[in-house]
Design a protein around this motif. Structure first.
Motif, PDB file in Angstrom:
ATOM      1  N   GLY A  25      -0.538  -1.662  -6.157  1.00  0.00           N
ATOM      2  CA  GLY A  25      -1.517  -2.566  -5.642  1.00  0.00           C
ATOM      3  C   GLY A  25      -1.939  -3.798  -6.262  1.00  0.00           C
ATOM      4  N   ARG A  26      -1.060  -4.048  -7.197  1.00  0.00           N
ATOM      5  CA  ARG A  26      -1.453  -5.531  -7.923  1.00  0.00           C
ATOM      6  C   ARG A  26      -1.245  -6.656  -6.998  1.00  0.00           C
ATOM      7  NH1 ARG A  26       1.577  -2.464 -12.301  1.00  0.00           N
ATOM      8  NH2 ARG A  26       0.015  -1.405 -13.725  1.00  0.00           N
ATOM      9  N   TRP A  27      -0.281  -6.572  -6.113  1.00  0.00           N
ATOM     10  CA  TRP A  27       0.211  -7.915  -5.383  1.00  0.00           C
ATOM     11  C   TRP A  27      -0.341  -7.700  -4.138  1.00  0.00           C
ATOM     12  CZ3 TRP A  27       1.965 -11.600  -8.492  1.00  0.00           C
ATOM     13  CH2 TRP A  27       2.636 -11.384  -9.787  1.00  0.00           C
ATOM     14  N   LEU A  28      -0.616  -8.686  -3.401  1.00  0.00           N
ATOM     15  CA  LEU A  28      -0.864  -8.800  -2.110  1.00  0.00           C
ATOM     16  C   LEU A  28       0.244  -9.674  -1.438  1.00  0.00           C
ATOM     17  CD1 LEU A  28      -4.510  -9.969  -2.031  1.00  0.00           C
ATOM     18  CD2 LEU A  28      -3.745  -7.502  -1.661  1.00  0.00           C
ATOM     19  N   GLY A  74      19.705 -13.794   1.422  1.00  0.00           N
ATOM     20  CA  GLY A  74      19.906 -14.081   2.817  1.00  0.00           C
ATOM     21  C   GLY A  74      19.270 -15.203   3.305  1.00  0.00           C
ATOM     22  N   GLY A  75      18.504 -15.950   2.525  1.00  0.00           N
ATOM     23  CA  GLY A  75      17.567 -16.975   2.979  1.00  0.00           C
ATOM     24  C   GLY A  75      16.458 -16.933   2.993  1.00  0.00           C
ATOM     25  N   GLY A  76      15.709 -15.678   2.855  1.00  0.00           N
ATOM     26  CA  GLY A  76      14.249 -15.519   3.136  1.00  0.00           C
ATOM     27  C   GLY A  76      13.268 -16.090   2.316  1.00  0.00           C
ATOM     28  N   LEU A  77      12.213 -16.031   2.412  1.00  0.00           N
ATOM     29  CA  LEU A  77      11.085 -16.636   1.729  1.00  0.00           C
ATOM     30  C   LEU A  77       9.801 -15.569   1.534  1.00  0.00           C
ATOM     31  CD1 LEU A  77       9.526 -18.912   0.052  1.00  0.00           C
ATOM     32  CD2 LEU A  77       8.708 -19.722   2.289  1.00  0.00           C
ATOM     33  N   MET A  78       9.405 -15.507   0.343  1.00  0.00           N
ATOM     34  CA  MET A  78       8.714 -14.410   0.145  1.00  0.00           C
ATOM     35  C   MET A  78       7.326 -15.083  -0.727  1.00  0.00           C
ATOM     36  SD  MET A  78      10.367 -10.722  -0.689  1.00  0.00           S
ATOM     37  CE  MET A  78      11.412 -11.118  -1.901  1.00  0.00           C
ATOM     38  N   VAL A  79       6.130 -14.827  -0.630  1.00  0.00           N
ATOM     39  CA  VAL A  79       4.975 -15.280  -1.142  1.00  0.00           C
ATOM     40  C   VAL A  79       4.181 -14.051  -1.466  1.00  0.00           C
ATOM     41  CG1 VAL A  79       3.038 -16.690  -1.081  1.00  0.00           C
ATOM     42  CG2 VAL A  79       5.173 -17.451  -0.084  1.00  0.00           C
ATOM     43  N   LYS A  80       3.861 -13.568  -2.886  1.00  0.00           N
ATOM     44  CA  LYS A  80       3.027 -12.756  -3.229  1.00  0.00           C
ATOM     45  C   LYS A  80       1.693 -13.326  -3.813  1.00  0.00           C
ATOM     46  CE  LYS A  80       6.547  -9.039  -2.839  1.00  0.00           C
ATOM     47  NZ  LYS A  80       5.727  -7.969  -2.137  1.00  0.00           N
ATOM     48  N   ILE A  81       0.470 -12.525  -4.036  1.00  0.00           N
ATOM     49  CA  ILE A  81      -0.595 -13.219  -4.789  1.00  0.00           C
ATOM     50  C   ILE A  81      -0.903 -12.073  -5.643  1.00  0.00           C
ATOM     51  CG2 ILE A  81      -2.839 -14.023  -4.552  1.00  0.00           C
ATOM     52  CD1 ILE A  81      -2.432 -15.093  -1.645  1.00  0.00           C
ATOM     53  N   LEU A  82      -1.287 -12.438  -6.770  1.00  0.00           N
ATOM     54  CA  LEU A  82      -1.849 -11.317  -7.556  1.00  0.00           C
ATOM     55  C   LEU A  82      -3.266 -11.068  -7.596  1.00  0.00           C
ATOM     56  CD1 LEU A  82      -0.864  -9.672 -10.263  1.00  0.00           C
ATOM     57  CD2 LEU A  82      -1.780 -11.814 -11.643  1.00  0.00           C
ATOM     58  N   LYS A  83      -3.543  -9.841  -7.376  1.00  0.00           N
ATOM     59  CA  LYS A  83      -4.749  -9.529  -7.233  1.00  0.00           C
ATOM     60  C   LYS A  83      -5.958  -9.800  -8.191  1.00  0.00           C
ATOM     61  CE  LYS A  83      -5.902  -5.666  -5.051  1.00  0.00           C
ATOM     62  NZ  LYS A  83      -6.103  -4.161  -4.864  1.00  0.00           N
ATOM     63  N   MET A  96      -2.293 -16.848   8.124  1.00  0.00           N
ATOM     64  CA  MET A  96      -1.601 -16.252   6.874  1.00  0.00           C
ATOM     65  C   MET A  96      -2.530 -14.658   6.607  1.00  0.00           C
ATOM     66  SD  MET A  96       0.380 -17.497   3.463  1.00  0.00           S
ATOM     67  CE  MET A  96      -1.360 -17.617   2.850  1.00  0.00           C
ATOM     68  N   THR A  97      -2.055 -13.713   6.914  1.00  0.00           N
ATOM     69  CA  THR A  97      -2.525 -12.549   6.621  1.00  0.00           C
ATOM     70  C   THR A  97      -1.858 -11.938   5.149  1.00  0.00           C
ATOM     71  OG1 THR A  97      -1.062 -10.893   7.910  1.00  0.00           O
ATOM     72  CG2 THR A  97      -2.962 -11.883   8.894  1.00  0.00           C
ATOM     73  N   SER A  98      -2.857 -11.219   4.480  1.00  0.00           N
ATOM     74  CA  SER A  98      -2.417 -10.496   3.262  1.00  0.00           C
ATOM     75  C   SER A  98      -2.572  -9.039   3.232  1.00  0.00           C
ATOM     76  CB  SER A  98      -3.563 -11.040   2.283  1.00  0.00           C
ATOM     77  OG  SER A  98      -3.429 -12.465   2.007  1.00  0.00           O
ATOM     78  N   VAL A  99      -1.538  -8.399   3.151  1.00  0.00           N
ATOM     79  CA  VAL A  99      -1.349  -6.834   2.955  1.00  0.00           C
ATOM     80  C   VAL A  99      -1.170  -6.560   1.444  1.00  0.00           C
ATOM     81  CG1 VAL A  99      -0.158  -4.943   3.990  1.00  0.00           C
ATOM     82  CG2 VAL A  99      -0.357  -6.895   5.430  1.00  0.00           C
ATOM     83  N   GLU A 100      -1.836  -5.293   1.125  1.00  0.00           N
ATOM     84  CA  GLU A 100      -1.502  -4.816  -0.032  1.00  0.00           C
ATOM     85  C   GLU A 100      -0.064  -4.249  -0.524  1.00  0.00           C
ATOM     86  OE1 GLU A 100      -4.193  -2.584  -1.838  1.00  0.00           O
ATOM     87  OE2 GLU A 100      -5.837  -3.318  -1.693  1.00  0.00           O
ATOM     88  N   SER A 101       0.624  -4.617  -1.442  1.00  0.00           N
ATOM     89  CA  SER A 101       1.914  -4.149  -1.607  1.00  0.00           C
ATOM     90  C   SER A 101       2.089  -2.950  -2.311  1.00  0.00           C
ATOM     91  CB  SER A 101       2.577  -5.201  -2.442  1.00  0.00           C
ATOM     92  OG  SER A 101       4.046  -4.849  -2.767  1.00  0.00           O
ATOM     93  N   GLY A 102       2.405  -1.828  -1.794  1.00  0.00           N
ATOM     94  CA  GLY A 102       2.660  -0.376  -2.268  1.00  0.00           C
ATOM     95  C   GLY A 102       3.596  -0.271  -3.357  1.00  0.00           C
ATOM     96  N   ALA A 103       4.327  -1.175  -3.547  1.00  0.00           N
ATOM     97  CA  ALA A 103       5.423  -0.959  -4.629  1.00  0.00           C
ATOM     98  C   ALA A 103       5.214  -1.264  -6.077  1.00  0.00           C
ATOM     99  CB  ALA A 103       6.639  -2.038  -4.194  1.00  0.00           C
ATOM    100  N   ASP A 104       4.022  -1.759  -6.181  1.00  0.00           N
ATOM    101  CA  ASP A 104       3.586  -1.887  -7.513  1.00  0.00           C
ATOM    102  C   ASP A 104       2.112  -1.391  -7.758  1.00  0.00           C
ATOM    103  OD1 ASP A 104       4.121  -2.908 -10.089  1.00  0.00           O
ATOM    104  OD2 ASP A 104       2.770  -4.825  -9.859  1.00  0.00           O
TER     105      ASP A 104
END
Length: 582
Positions: free
Chosen positions: A11-14, A384-393, A1-9
């Motif tokens: 960079g607080r969430w991965l 739509g039935g999707g699953l999202m997982v984000k990790i707080l930096k 499972m790779t982690s990519v920085e989220s640019g929408a916030d």
């Protein structure tokens, strides 16, 4: 499972994981995190709604993979993980509320089923079904009698009778033959479920189950013997609940009901202790600290105290789809996550917006907590039935003033106050030594000011400079202006209603004067309705009929029509006339 920085916030969430075709259709009340194996790693437990009529399952995820699933017989209304005993190893039990039953799963296997007690059946309904069983009435007569009972009876009809009333005439006889020999039962269903600690507030302490039902009742169940410890009643069926405290000590149940109100239940009473009437129906209920945050259908987020006092209200840019608490004990942070219909998730602490998360689809459920071995994990499912997982930096910082309107940042900076000067120190010592004398001098000067103000007030009353109404029922104010050199004068009276919101009507003005000196063209005038706050000018002309240069006082009276006692009196000192009126 790779982690990519989220640019929408910022960079607080991965972005740890996103599966748009995970096939998860659920709500926040059917999602929880629990250590189901006792190895220190939390699993994701989801009550999947399936298609709504089939495919309901209890799914358990480990990381990004589906670990196990169990078929559910009915749609899940809520799901909680709790400890029902003190046995080792400490593994929680999963309770799934579905229909009138609570299904318990231990070690990912079915363990126990609890069914809510049946409700009282309408006696008239039983009689008519008994007559149908004995063949005394036909199906059409049975339908007419049940319709009459439904309109007049206090006790609602059973599900069997309601289904019978919804059938067409051709299907009535078949339905009666199929069900007439079975006893009538009236069963409620569960609308929401939560947990309540039994005697200790420990994280792994034994808990009770708190269940809200369609019959507007709230049950507290013992997790060992599964008996009803307490029963409380609400004015309407609860749809969401928040529970805090311990059953043996003190607890508080905050319930959002279907009538659009919020009720607060306490330990010592079986009726609501406090009530909050909302402007629109609630769609989310979250407790943050000692405050309760409620999301409503009018696109607003409101904050209340534990006793129901409204603290604040903010308007959101889109309808709320789901809400969930965000509790991070390691940082001492508590907030609320609000999912919106515009594919955004807002993070609030009180009424301050701290963070905005962009999502590829509308979020339907949110769960924040420890997942696996990561404390700050945000799990979301989409429409739509999707699953999202984000990790707080771990380096993420939330500032209350990032996006929230309020006082400027400079207001919180301390002023550079200079050091105490010798003059300040000497003045302080003088005040300490001569405090009594200074206070006496202050009191003497204050008494003189009060005396001067009282004398001025009495003088104004005697001369009627600013006449005010002495009646509390009709608060009025009037000023008089005399214009002209004579022998004709224009007299204008400015009348004002000083009440807060009540108009005054049916008033008139009368004059008292020496008829040898003056002649008033309108000695009696009616006043129109006086709206609070507005000034109404009323004018007339005064003619001087004396050529000896004598001036006198004209008295003005404001009174109710048909009454002799004046509400307001004023004395007008007329000027000396320059001539004689013709």
């Amino acid at each position: 499972m790779t982690s990519v920085e989220s640019g929408a916030d910022g960079g607080r969430w991965l972005d740890a994981h996103y599966d748009p075709v995970a096939g998860l259709y659920t709500f926040s009340s059917c999602v929880d995190l629990a250590d189901l194996s006792g190895d220190g790693e939390n699993r994701l437990v989801v009550g999947d709604l399936g298609t709504g009529s089939s495919g309901m399952k209890l799914k358990v995820y480990r990381g990004t993979a589906l670990m196990s699933e169990n078929t559910l017989l009915d749609l899940p209304a809520g799901l909680v993980a709790f400890f029902m005993d003190l046995h080792e190893p400490r593994i929680p039990t999963i309770a799934v509320a579905s229909g009138p039953c609570i299904y318990l799963y231990k070690n990912l296997r079915p363990y126990f089923k609890f069914t809510l007690p049946s409700l009282e059946v309408n006696a008239l309904e039983q009689d008519v079904w008994q007559q149908a069983r004995e063949g005394q009435i036909d199906p059409l007569t049975l339908k007419e009698m049940l319709e009459s009972i439904r309109k007049k009876a206090d006790v609602p009809l059973s599900i069997r009778s309601l289904r019978f009333l919804s059938l067409e005439a051709d299907d009535l006889d078949e339905f009666v033959q199929l069900h007439k020999q079975q006893p009538i039962k009236r069963q409620t269903v569960i609308t929401c479920i939560d947990t309540l600690k039994k005697s200790t507030a420990d994280e792994d302490g034994v808990s009770c189950l708190v269940v809200g039902t369609e019959s507007s009742d709230v049950f507290i169940l013992d997790s060992k013997a599964f008996i009803i410890l307490s029963k409380m009643s609400l004015p309407a069926p609860p749809t969401m609940m928040d529970v805090t405290g311990q059953f043996d000590v003190e607890f508080r149940i905050t319930a959002a009901c279907r009538n659009g109100n919020i009720y607060i239940l306490r330990r010592e009473s079986d009726k609501p202790k406090y009530s909050v009437e909302l402007s629109s129906h609630p769609v989310g209920l979250v407790r943050v600290g000692k405050n309760v945050l409620v999301g409503c259908t009018d696109e607003s987020l409101q904050g209340f105290t534990q006793k129901g006092k409204k603290l604040w209200k903010i308007v959101l840019p889109a309808p709320i789809t789901t809400m969930a608490p965000m509790d991070l004990p390691t940082r001492g942070f508590q907030g609320v996550l609000v999912g919106l219909a515009n594919c955004e998730v807002y993070l609030y602490r009180d009424k301050n917006l701290l963070s905005t998360i962009k999502t590829p689809d509308v979020v339907t459920s949110i769960c924040f907590g420890r997942y696996g071995r990561e404390d700050g994990t945000l799990i979301m499912t989409t429409k739509g039935g999707g699953l999202m997982v984000k990790i707080l930096k771990r380096t993420a910082v939330f500032d209350d003033r990032d996006s929230a309107p309020g006082p400027p940042l400079a207001q919180s900076i301390r002023l550079n106050v200079p050091k105490k000067t010798k003059l300040y120190v000497d003045q302080t010592l003088r005040e300490r030594e001569s405090g009594v004398a200074m206070h006496r001098a202050f009191q003497m000067d204050l008494s003189r000011v009060r005396l001067a103000a009282t004398k001025a007030y009495v003088k104004a009353l005697e001369s009627s400079l600013t006449p005010m109404s002495a009646s509390l029922s009709e608060p009025l104010k009037m000023n008089a202006v005399v214009q002209g050199l004579g022998p004709s004068f224009k007299l204008t009276l400015h009348i004002q209603n000083t009440a807060a919101c009540r108009p005054v009507m049916n008033l008139a003005i009368s004059f008292l004067y020496d008829e040898k000196l003056y002649r008033i063209r309108d000695p009696y005038m009616r006043i129109p309705l006086l709206v609070p706050g507005l000034i109404y000018p009323v004018g007339t002309f005064v003619d001087c009929t004396n050529d000896k240069g004598v001036a006198d006082i004209i008295k003005v009276f404001v009174l109710h029509e048909g009454k002799s006692s004046p509400l307001l009196t004023a004395h007008i000192n007329m000027p000396v006339s320059e001539g004689l009126a013709s």
